[in-house]
Enzyme design. Sequence first.
Site, PDB file in Angstrom:
ATOM      1  N   ASN A   7       0.880  -1.161   0.000  1.00 22.54           N
ATOM      2  CA  ASN A   7       0.000   0.000   0.000  1.00 22.54           C
ATOM      3  C   ASN A   7       0.917   1.209   0.000  1.00 22.54           C
ATOM      4  O   ASN A   7       1.485   1.560   1.037  1.00 22.54           O
ATOM      5  CB  ASN A   7      -0.879  -0.043   1.250  1.00 22.54           C
ATOM      6  CG  ASN A   7      -1.934   1.044   1.243  1.00 22.54           C
ATOM      7  OD1 ASN A   7      -1.863   1.980   0.445  1.00 22.54           O
ATOM      8  ND2 ASN A   7      -2.891   0.930   2.146  1.00 22.54           N
ATOM      9  N   ARG A  98      -2.520  -2.200  -3.478  1.00 17.71           N
ATOM     10  CA  ARG A  98      -3.826  -1.605  -3.201  1.00 17.71           C
ATOM     11  C   ARG A  98      -3.842  -0.246  -3.883  1.00 17.71           C
ATOM     12  O   ARG A  98      -2.992   0.606  -3.615  1.00 17.71           O
ATOM     13  CB  ARG A  98      -4.005  -1.428  -1.699  1.00 17.71           C
ATOM     14  CG  ARG A  98      -5.282  -0.719  -1.403  1.00 17.71           C
ATOM     15  CD  ARG A  98      -5.395  -0.263   0.020  1.00 17.71           C
ATOM     16  NE  ARG A  98      -6.661   0.420   0.161  1.00 17.71           N
ATOM     17  CZ  ARG A  98      -6.809   1.549   0.835  1.00 17.71           C
ATOM     18  NH1 ARG A  98      -5.789   2.097   1.447  1.00 17.71           N
ATOM     19  NH2 ARG A  98      -7.986   2.118   0.910  1.00 17.71           N
ATOM     20  N   HIS A 187     -13.578   1.034  -0.433  1.00 22.90           N
ATOM     21  CA  HIS A 187     -13.569  -0.167   0.428  1.00 22.90           C
ATOM     22  C   HIS A 187     -14.047  -1.399  -0.330  1.00 22.90           C
ATOM     23  O   HIS A 187     -14.477  -2.383   0.271  1.00 22.90           O
ATOM     24  CB  HIS A 187     -14.500  -0.017   1.661  1.00 22.90           C
ATOM     25  CG  HIS A 187     -14.032   0.948   2.698  1.00 22.90           C
ATOM     26  ND1 HIS A 187     -14.912   1.701   3.450  1.00 22.90           N
ATOM     27  CD2 HIS A 187     -12.799   1.278   3.127  1.00 22.90           C
ATOM     28  CE1 HIS A 187     -14.229   2.453   4.288  1.00 22.90           C
ATOM     29  NE2 HIS A 187     -12.941   2.224   4.121  1.00 22.90           N
ATOM     30  N   ARG A 248     -14.603  12.134   9.560  1.00 20.84           N
ATOM     31  CA  ARG A 248     -15.304  12.632   8.362  1.00 20.84           C
ATOM     32  C   ARG A 248     -16.791  12.789   8.641  1.00 20.84           C
ATOM     33  O   ARG A 248     -17.393  11.927   9.289  1.00 20.84           O
ATOM     34  CB  ARG A 248     -15.116  11.669   7.188  1.00 20.84           C
ATOM     35  CG  ARG A 248     -13.691  11.593   6.698  1.00 20.84           C
ATOM     36  CD  ARG A 248     -13.569  10.623   5.537  1.00 20.84           C
ATOM     37  NE  ARG A 248     -12.292   9.936   5.609  1.00 20.84           N
ATOM     38  CZ  ARG A 248     -12.056   8.732   5.123  1.00 20.84           C
ATOM     39  NH1 ARG A 248     -13.005   8.047   4.517  1.00 20.84           N
ATOM     40  NH2 ARG A 248     -10.862   8.196   5.245  1.00 20.84           N
ATOM     41  N   GLU A 392      -8.079  -7.321   3.813  1.00 17.95           N
ATOM     42  CA  GLU A 392      -7.862  -6.771   2.472  1.00 17.95           C
ATOM     43  C   GLU A 392      -6.536  -7.243   1.879  1.00 17.95           C
ATOM     44  O   GLU A 392      -6.438  -7.489   0.680  1.00 17.95           O
ATOM     45  CB  GLU A 392      -7.923  -5.244   2.523  1.00 17.95           C
ATOM     46  CG  GLU A 392      -9.350  -4.748   2.684  1.00 17.95           C
ATOM     47  CD  GLU A 392      -9.454  -3.337   3.224  1.00 17.95           C
ATOM     48  OE1 GLU A 392      -9.147  -3.159   4.429  1.00 17.95           O
ATOM     49  OE2 GLU A 392      -9.834  -2.438   2.477  1.00 17.95           O
TER      50      GLU A 392
END
Length: 410
Positions: A7, A98, A187, A248, A392
């Site tokens: 990542n 990713r 996601h 957020r 993931e």
Amino acid sequence: MLVLVVNCGSSSIKYQVREVTPEGSEPSTYTSSMPAINENVPLATATAGMAGGEVVTKGLIENIGTSEIEDHTQALEILAQRLDEELGGRTIDAAGHRVVHGGERFSAPVLVNNEIIRAIERLAPLAPLHNPAHALGLRAIQRTYPGMPQVCVFDTAFHRTMPEKAWRYAVPEDWYEMHGMRRYGFHGTSHDYVTGKACEFLGIPREQFNAVVAHLGNGASATAIRGGRSFDTSMGYTPLAGLVMGTRSGDLDPSVVTAMLERNPEMSAQEMNRILNNESGLQGVCGDSDMRAVQQRADSGDQRAQLALEMAAYRLAKYVGGYHVAVGGAQALIFTAGIGENSPAFRALVCDQLGALGITLNPALNEHPEGDVARVSAPGSAIEVLVVATDEERAIAEATAALMWERVKN
Ligand code: ADP
């Protein structure tokens, strides 16, 4: 097969090396029965039968772009040296990345070439913090490991099956045509992976599976799964939309943004973006963004923390209700990621508001879900409630290996 899962951010690289094997068969026989990875095959189906569980090594390289580590190329040299030592002479077979944004083009994992890297760079306006860094990482690996195959797995890809009525915004058409203003969703790797796990657990063929998935980490999103695919999702043009998250805001009336800009002429769009992304959500309402801290405060009677929790749970419950309708009746509600997997109290707060759907939890199971997939609903619940551990990195490792074996086959 040894897969390096990476990542690549602008100032750090998170990595894992995973050992991926086809379950119960040799790669050569395995590939002949594997469904081709194409636009219409969810990642979890395409990689079914893989065992990507074993993490051989993992770590983080930080401070890229400082005097310590000049750039991604130098970071990769450090990583390669570390891996040489840690893998005891074994070589990496492929790298799986990713990638946050695949725009409208990428609906499945892809094998990387220079054109693909350029395409990821061209999507930078949609993910200015992430895609340029992914491209740097891809090029750095090309230099450090010449000839090693690389695969990109996109956060947005799973949501490419959404119908247009779900992904269009009701704004002037040229906002979409000229500027790409539409819902993309994020996601996706996690939503896809846990959907596959839930199908296996419930014994329901994927194409007949309707569900709502709640991925609740620092960032959080809900996805409506219809026929095993993404039908709608709460994040939008960016990951700011939808649920109340750690920092957020999630959904709000767009007039709040324009009115605040009008009242504060000195505030830039960039500053507005920062506030909505970093100082809102749980943080904005109660001053803490970490769910554990918010829950502790609420437990000891703190009203603001309690309100933040209730707002987050209420917003999610409304999404679950809406998506139950969107999918024509969900068979399961799936909780995953940091909060979804580890907070019985938050799951209960959400499910307590879903009585109208006939959802009831089994309090004891909800308190201690066991295993990677656990049922936490009561026997009479109209909709199964599951807690599924997302992974993931494993999904990326398996998708990468699947593409490698596919390549051998062709
Ligand atoms: P990210 O989106 O960064 O991958 P995670 O999926 O790790 O995040 O989720 C982080 C969130 O999970 C944080 O809000 C954290 O407080 C929450 N969390 C982790 N463990 C627990 C727990 N035992 N109880 C409540 N919340 C938890």
